[in-house]
Write an enzyme that holds these catalytic residues in place. Structure first.
Site, PDB file in Angstrom:
ATOM      1  N   VAL A 215      35.721  35.244  37.816  1.00  0.00           N
ATOM      2  CA  VAL A 215      35.665  35.703  39.195  1.00  0.00           C
ATOM      3  C   VAL A 215      36.655  36.831  39.425  1.00  0.00           C
ATOM      4  O   VAL A 215      36.378  37.789  40.154  1.00  0.00           O
ATOM      5  CB  VAL A 215      35.931  34.533  40.169  1.00  0.00           C
TER       6      VAL A 215
ATOM      7  N   ARG B 160      40.742  38.731  37.875  1.00  0.00           N
ATOM      8  CA  ARG B 160      41.945  38.718  37.062  1.00  0.00           C
ATOM      9  C   ARG B 160      43.049  39.442  37.805  1.00  0.00           C
ATOM     10  O   ARG B 160      42.791  40.384  38.555  1.00  0.00           O
ATOM     11  CB  ARG B 160      41.722  39.393  35.703  1.00  0.00           C
ATOM     12  N   GLY B 161      44.287  39.003  37.618  1.00  0.00           N
ATOM     13  CA  GLY B 161      45.419  39.630  38.273  1.00  0.00           C
ATOM     14  C   GLY B 161      46.672  39.453  37.447  1.00  0.00           C
ATOM     15  O   GLY B 161      46.646  38.942  36.323  1.00  0.00           O
ATOM     16  N   ALA B 162      47.796  39.904  38.032  1.00  0.00           N
ATOM     17  CA  ALA B 162      49.073  39.849  37.313  1.00  0.00           C
ATOM     18  C   ALA B 162      49.517  38.420  37.063  1.00  0.00           C
ATOM     19  O   ALA B 162      50.283  38.159  36.139  1.00  0.00           O
ATOM     20  CB  ALA B 162      50.133  40.594  38.122  1.00  0.00           C
ATOM     21  N   PHE B 163      49.026  37.484  37.904  1.00  0.00           N
ATOM     22  CA  PHE B 163      49.491  36.100  37.792  1.00  0.00           C
ATOM     23  C   PHE B 163      48.490  35.183  37.111  1.00  0.00           C
ATOM     24  O   PHE B 163      48.660  33.979  37.087  1.00  0.00           O
ATOM     25  CB  PHE B 163      49.828  35.551  39.179  1.00  0.00           C
ATOM     26  N   GLY B 164      47.396  35.750  36.559  1.00  0.00           N
ATOM     27  CA  GLY B 164      46.446  34.887  35.859  1.00  0.00           C
ATOM     28  C   GLY B 164      45.021  35.305  36.112  1.00  0.00           C
ATOM     29  O   GLY B 164      44.735  36.414  36.560  1.00  0.00           O
TER      30      GLY B 164
ATOM     31  N   VAL C 161      40.871  33.884  37.300  1.00  0.00           N
ATOM     32  CA  VAL C 161      40.128  32.923  38.119  1.00  0.00           C
ATOM     33  C   VAL C 161      38.714  32.822  37.575  1.00  0.00           C
ATOM     34  O   VAL C 161      38.050  33.840  37.318  1.00  0.00           O
ATOM     35  CB  VAL C 161      40.099  33.367  39.605  1.00  0.00           C
TER      36      VAL C 161
ATOM     37  N   LYS D 134      41.728  28.137  38.323  1.00  0.00           N
ATOM     38  CA  LYS D 134      42.709  29.216  38.244  1.00  0.00           C
ATOM     39  C   LYS D 134      43.666  28.916  37.096  1.00  0.00           C
ATOM     40  O   LYS D 134      44.232  27.816  37.014  1.00  0.00           O
ATOM     41  CB  LYS D 134      43.470  29.314  39.561  1.00  0.00           C
TER      42      LYS D 134
ATOM     43  N   ASP E 213      51.036  34.920  52.550  1.00  0.00           N
ATOM     44  CA  ASP E 213      50.111  35.960  52.094  1.00  0.00           C
ATOM     45  C   ASP E 213      48.751  35.797  52.786  1.00  0.00           C
ATOM     46  O   ASP E 213      47.705  35.920  52.147  1.00  0.00           O
ATOM     47  CB  ASP E 213      49.936  35.917  50.574  1.00  0.00           C
TER      48      ASP E 213
END
Length: 657
Positions: free
Chosen positions: A15, A17-21, A23, A38, A133
């Site tokens: 779904v 992707r980001g700096a923290f992992g 999904v 996640k 956030d």
């Protein structure tokens, strides 16, 4: 690749992707339910960092609410922390708003979504959790896109009663002023972000955006954002302003938001059936009088005769009684072949009309609750079956009332009709217009016709206090005593120093001593009434109807600028209001006396004779001990309302009133 998570889930797709992992969308094998997994990598993390990464799962596990993405499970794998949560198939609120391509949500839709977010955030705050956030990208929709769910608690923080957060976190467009300054913050920062989300629901845009971070911070610190469209209610707009207050102490708490009438009244309905709430929009010869006479004819059409039938279910044995109930208002018209007032129908018996306005063909009324009623003519067929659109006013049955189609939350406080055009003023000082644009009187910058009320955009940001119009020009007064005019400029009726016409509002130059409090328009002239009860006038001075002739200028034909009215007994008489006809004017004093000036043809000035008295202002007698409270003029007649009766004097040759 996704870390092996055993035999419990089937991977469908990535779904995000980001700096923290990353999904992933997966299917739970035990029941076939789609879920979100996640993964947060921990290979390079220290023990302390791993514990901190587990905080999202710990925070999420504390929450259980229908408007929060459900937490199912979490566990620590060899290479990552795995969090299993609910899947929302409708995508993000941000995407939903972007896909509308500029089509605003109706207020009911906004409130439907906003209340769900508010209740979710209340649940979060009640658990002593800050989201930190909150944004439209972190608010998800179900498949039917009628239920919202807050997600992504990755940087949430649990507070004890003495803790105030201090780390700078969150998406830049949604961070609060206190975060920009590096100050301690609490739940009020979430309220700021909630206000930003509400702004997006109302405008489809973020309130604070810039090309770089310093510029964005400057906008946030100044609290500067574009105004909300006036078709949303004043209560909703005021609540938004309170949430985006730069001082966190002056922002409401989540519970204070909930108890707002606009929120609390809908909350119960929403939660009785969450996810299935539809959004419903709100959709012959007559005698001549040269002196005042009491207007007759209302005895046969008294308001008490306008009745509705109301059922009474309190009768015994299930019987239903009926009784007649007087209507709240009655509206009458006369003219054509009618020499006495006749009753106009209302939309319902509880419709209370507080003011009316007439144009060349329009009849409009304003209700106490700020709605506009229009009386239209029915089409009827002749014996050949051909529809006849033009019907004589002598047939009272041809008129039927309709409510003007309104925008949600708009409360109208004034309505004025000109020659084929109409202007509406809202309680928020916003001006709207519709009808014929032939003279540029709609104020939209062109001569186009408009069928539904449209905002006069040139005056957005100006707090309009009152509006008046002649047959082909418009005058607006602001709460700062500024005057704007537009439309046909012939005879100097716009007060701009020339006879040019304008299709956009023009600011009028005024003398320093002129501080207008009220405005009035005649067919081709304009009057200003100041705070000191003095009168200024411009436009056609035919028959000295402006009362501006002086011994040195006894026959002034036109006034292109606003000039003071000084013909005796003015300015010694303090004027309360002005009525302007085509060739005469009536002034009502603070003491309830009536003065007239102009042409006396057919006795419209209210004197003993019909002889014209050049350049003189006449005091009207004939009211006895009654005090006049209101005055108005038609083209060739005058009407005065006293404490007891309605009096009129007019021309027998006039076709109607």
């Amino acid at each position: 690749m996704m870390e092996n998570i055993g035999d419990k889930f089937e991977h469908i797709r990535v779904v995000g992707r980001g700096a923290f992992g990353s999904v992933h969308l997966c299917r739970r094998l035990s029941d076939g339910k789609q879920v979100i997994i996640k993964q947060i990598p921990v290979e390079q993390m220290t023990r302390e960092e791993k514990q901190q990464s587990l905080s999202e799962a710990k925070v999420h596990s504390k929450l259980d609410h229908p408007n929060i993405i459900a937490y199912y499970d979490h566990f620590l794998g060899e290479k990552s922390i795995v969090i299993v949560m609910e899947y929302a198939a409708g995508g993000t609120l941000y995407d939903y708003l972007q896909q509308r391509h500029g089509a605003f949500l109706q207020e009911e839709e906004v409130l439907n979504f906003f209340i769900q977010i508010v209740m979710a955030l209340d649940h979060v705050h009640s658990r002593k959790v800050l989201h930190r956030d909150l944004k439209s990208q972190n608010i998800l929709l179900n498949e039917r896109k009628d239920t919202l769910k807050i997600g992504d608690f990755g940087i949430s923080k649990v507070l004890d009663s003495k803790t105030k957060a201090s780390s700078v976190v969150g998406t830049p467009c949604y961070i609060s002023p206190e975060l920009c300054e590096g100050k301690h913050y609490n739940q009020k920062s979430d309220i700021w972000a909630l206000g930003c989300v509400l702004y997006e629901l109302l405008t489809l845009k973020r309130p604070f955006e810039a090309t770089n971070l310093p510029a964005l911070v400057l906008k946030i610190m100044h609290g500067s954002f574009a105004p909300i469209a006036d078709h949303y209610s004043s209560e909703l707009r005021q609540m938004l302003l309170s949430m985006l207050h730069r001082d966190p102490q002056k922002r409401p708490t989540i519970r204070q938001i909930i108890v707002q009438p606009i929120i609390f009244g809908l909350m119960y309905c929403l939660y009785t059936d969450i996810g299935t709430i539809p959004c419903i929009s709100r959709s012959s010869q007559r005698p001549s009088f040269s002196s005042p006479v009491q207007l007759q004819g209302f005895a046969n059409e008294h308001p008490d005769s306008a009745l509705s039938v109301q059922k009474d279910f309190s009768a015994k044995d299930g019987e239903c009684k009926t009784e007649s109930v007087a209507a709240c208002s009655a509206v009458y018209y006369w003219g054509g072949s009618y020499s006495t007032p006749h009753h106009l129908p209302l939309p319902s018996s509880d419709t209370e009309i507080v003011s009316i306005s007439l144009g060349r063909t329009q009849m409009a009324g304003l209700t106490r609750d700020g709605r506009v009623v229009l009386w239209k003519t029915k089409e009827k067929e002749d014996t050949t079956g051909t529809t006849q659109a033009k019907i004589s006013i002598s047939d009272s049955s041809v008129f039927y009332p309709v409510f003007l189609e309104e925008k949600a939350g708009v409360h109208i406080v004034q309505i004025v009709c000109g020659n084929l055009f109409t202007l509406l003023l809202t309680d928020r000082g916003i001006l709207l217009s519709f009808g014929s644009g032939s003279n540029g009187c709609l104020g939209h910058g062109d001569y186009n016709d408009v069928s539904q009320p449209k905002i006069v955009e040139e005056l957005l940001g100006v707090d309009v206090k009152a509006v008046a119009c002649g047959s082909s020009h418009v005058v607006v007064l602001t709460r700062e005593h500024t005057v704007y005019t537009w439309g046909r400029g012939q005879n100097g009726r716009l007060g701009l120093g020339k006879s040019d016409s304008f299709v956009l509002p023009q600011k009028v130059p005024l003398l320093a001593a002129c501080e207008p409090e009220q405005i009035y328009c005649g067919h081709d002239c304009t009057f200003l009434l100041t705070s000191t009860k003095e009168i200024y006038a411009c436009g056609s001075n035919r028959h000295n109807k402006l009362a501006v002739d002086t011994p040195s200028h006894p026959h002034k034909e036109e006034a292109y600028m606003f000039v003071p009215v000084k013909t005796e007994p003015f300015p010694d008489v303090q004027v309360k209001s002005v009525g302007a006809g085509a060739s005469h004017t009536a002034f009502l004093s603070e003491q309830g006396e009536v003065f007239t000036v102009g042409s006396n043809q057919d006795g419209r000035l209210g004197t003993e004779t019909t002889e014209t008295i050049p350049n003189r202002v006449i005091k009207v007698e004939g009211f006895g001990t009654s005090k006049v409270s209101q005055i108005a003029c038609g083209d060739s007649f005058t009407v005065a309302l006293t404490e007891i009766v309605l009096s009129t004097w007019h021309s027998c040759s006039t076709s109607g009133t």
